[in-house]
Design a protein around this motif. Sequence first.
Motif, short mmCIF file in Angstrom:
data_model
loop_
_atom_site.label_atom_id
_atom_site.label_comp_id
_atom_site.label_asym_id
_atom_site.label_seq_id
_atom_site.Cartn_x
_atom_site.Cartn_y
_atom_site.Cartn_z
N LEU A 288 11.79 8.64 6.91
CA LEU A 288 11.32 7.87 8.05
C LEU A 288 9.99 7.21 7.74
N ALA A 289 9.91 5.92 8.01
CA ALA A 289 8.64 5.20 7.97
C ALA A 289 8.23 4.98 9.42
N VAL A 290 7.17 5.64 9.85
CA VAL A 290 6.78 5.66 11.27
C VAL A 290 5.41 5.01 11.43
N GLY A 291 5.29 4.12 12.42
CA GLY A 291 4.02 3.46 12.66
C GLY A 291 3.81 2.24 11.80
N PRO B 8 11.35 14.90 -4.03
CA PRO B 8 10.53 16.08 -3.69
C PRO B 8 9.69 15.83 -2.45
N PHE B 9 9.42 16.91 -1.71
CA PHE B 9 8.64 16.79 -0.48
C PHE B 9 7.26 16.20 -0.74
N ARG B 10 6.73 16.38 -1.93
CA ARG B 10 5.36 15.91 -2.21
C ARG B 10 5.25 14.39 -2.11
N ARG B 11 6.34 13.68 -2.09
CA ARG B 11 6.29 12.23 -1.93
C ARG B 11 5.94 11.82 -0.50
N PHE B 12 6.02 12.76 0.46
CA PHE B 12 5.95 12.41 1.87
C PHE B 12 4.77 13.08 2.57
N ASP B 13 4.50 12.63 3.81
CA ASP B 13 3.40 13.17 4.60
C ASP B 13 3.83 14.36 5.45
N ALA B 14 5.08 14.43 5.79
CA ALA B 14 5.61 15.49 6.65
C ALA B 14 7.08 15.69 6.33
N VAL B 15 7.62 16.81 6.81
CA VAL B 15 9.02 17.17 6.54
C VAL B 15 9.73 17.45 7.85
N GLU B 16 10.87 16.81 8.05
CA GLU B 16 11.70 17.04 9.22
C GLU B 16 12.55 18.28 8.99
N VAL C 262 4.11 1.68 3.02
CA VAL C 262 3.98 2.19 4.39
C VAL C 262 2.56 2.68 4.64
N HIS C 263 1.99 3.38 3.68
CA HIS C 263 0.63 3.88 3.84
C HIS C 263 -0.38 2.74 3.95
N GLU C 264 -0.13 1.64 3.28
CA GLU C 264 -1.05 0.51 3.35
C GLU C 264 -1.14 -0.07 4.75
N THR C 265 -0.11 0.10 5.55
CA THR C 265 -0.14 -0.38 6.94
C THR C 265 -0.51 0.72 7.92
N GLY C 266 -0.90 1.89 7.42
CA GLY C 266 -1.30 2.99 8.28
C GLY C 266 -0.17 3.86 8.75
N GLY C 267 1.02 3.67 8.19
CA GLY C 267 2.18 4.41 8.64
C GLY C 267 2.30 5.79 8.03
N LEU C 268 3.25 6.55 8.57
CA LEU C 268 3.52 7.94 8.17
C LEU C 268 4.91 7.99 7.54
N CYS C 269 5.05 8.75 6.45
CA CYS C 269 6.32 8.89 5.75
C CYS C 269 6.83 10.32 5.90
N VAL C 270 8.05 10.46 6.42
CA VAL C 270 8.62 11.76 6.75
C VAL C 270 9.92 11.97 6.00
N ALA C 271 10.05 13.07 5.27
CA ALA C 271 11.32 13.44 4.64
C ALA C 271 12.31 13.80 5.75
N ALA C 272 13.43 13.10 5.82
CA ALA C 272 14.37 13.27 6.91
C ALA C 272 15.53 14.19 6.52
N HIS C 273 15.94 15.01 7.48
CA HIS C 273 17.09 15.92 7.35
C HIS C 273 17.44 16.24 5.90
N PRO C 274 16.62 17.04 5.20
CA PRO C 274 16.79 17.25 3.75
C PRO C 274 18.14 17.81 3.33
N HIS C 275 18.83 18.51 4.22
CA HIS C 275 20.09 19.15 3.84
C HIS C 275 21.27 18.62 4.67
N ALA C 276 21.19 17.37 5.09
CA ALA C 276 22.28 16.79 5.88
C ALA C 276 23.57 16.78 5.06
#
Length: 340
Positions: free
Chosen positions: A100-103, A152-160, A128-142
């Motif tokens: 997810l790219a949020v914001g 890897p989770f380390r690429r993102f700001d948060a984990v769903e 996404v970060h350049e525009t102030g947005g947040l990057c979220v790893a989505a449903h990792p085990h869908a």
Amino acid sequence: MITSADTSEPAAEPEFPPRRVAGRARGWYRGDLHVHTRRSHGGELTPEQVAAAARAAGLDFIAITEHNTADTHGAWGSLAGDDLLVVLGQEVVTTTGHWLAVGIDPGQVVDWRYGVRDDLIDRAVDGVHETGGLCVAAHPHAPYPSGVLMYPFRRFDAVEVWNGLWRSDLPWNADNEAALAEWGRGLAAGIHRGRWRPAVGNSDAHQAGQLGTPQTVVLADGLGTDALLAGIRAGRCWIAESAEVQVSFTVRAGDRRAGVGERLTAGEAPCVARVEVTGVPEGVVGFHTDRGRVHREPLPGDGTGIVRWRTSREESAFVRVEVRHPSGRMAALTNPVILS
């Protein structure tokens, strides 16, 4: 995917939602960071129906995350209001996982045409970060092709760690359990290295009756995109299965106290974790640290109660809380309080 509208009708002028609701002070705000309309594959709801469902679910904010498009960004200006912030976003559907790219900016589309072997994820996240947005790893085990997250989770700001997966009748399942376990295993190392990823929970709503199950509750300096994203980045958030569930979690050491996502300088003083819960009848509160689940205690039959547990900085690098129903189904979970 929805087909294009009748081209004989003039296109509506885009009206983007404001990034901030004026007059809303620091407080806890409930929202859903993963929401679709019928513009997304499998979606059935119009923007008007989504806005009405968000208000009915008791939400303060939603993030619109259509699949690989910003087509509906301009539909939300008249649907947002003093009681509902609409955050612009995108679900970035790549060949080896979704995020997810949020914001992001109005009309911004994040590139999705790659997989884990292409080494392009960093460039997309940086944009996404350049525009102030947040990057979220989505449903990792869908459990469907491309749904399992290979980055890897380390690429993102948060984990769903909690995703509704289109199921309003089963808001917690084995896929979420696996995502929570994976996130939990990496939490201690992330905290030790000074860079941990907060957990969030969202409905991934595509159809009626799904929105806000679950939802992320954020401590923010106001009801605005920037304030909410700052609260999530800092981990000042927890996840609830619905607006009926309330959790207050703090840890105290002497005259010092810290809440979710905060760091408590405990020194040699004993630490007392305190959890107040409402809305989980006969629920069970579990305390988790870098040693795993270390204590559990039942709530009263009406689901309202206060549970305390004692630890120390030497015993626990952090404390987080899970509240489950008697069946084991999740009702709420928090990000950690860090002890130092």
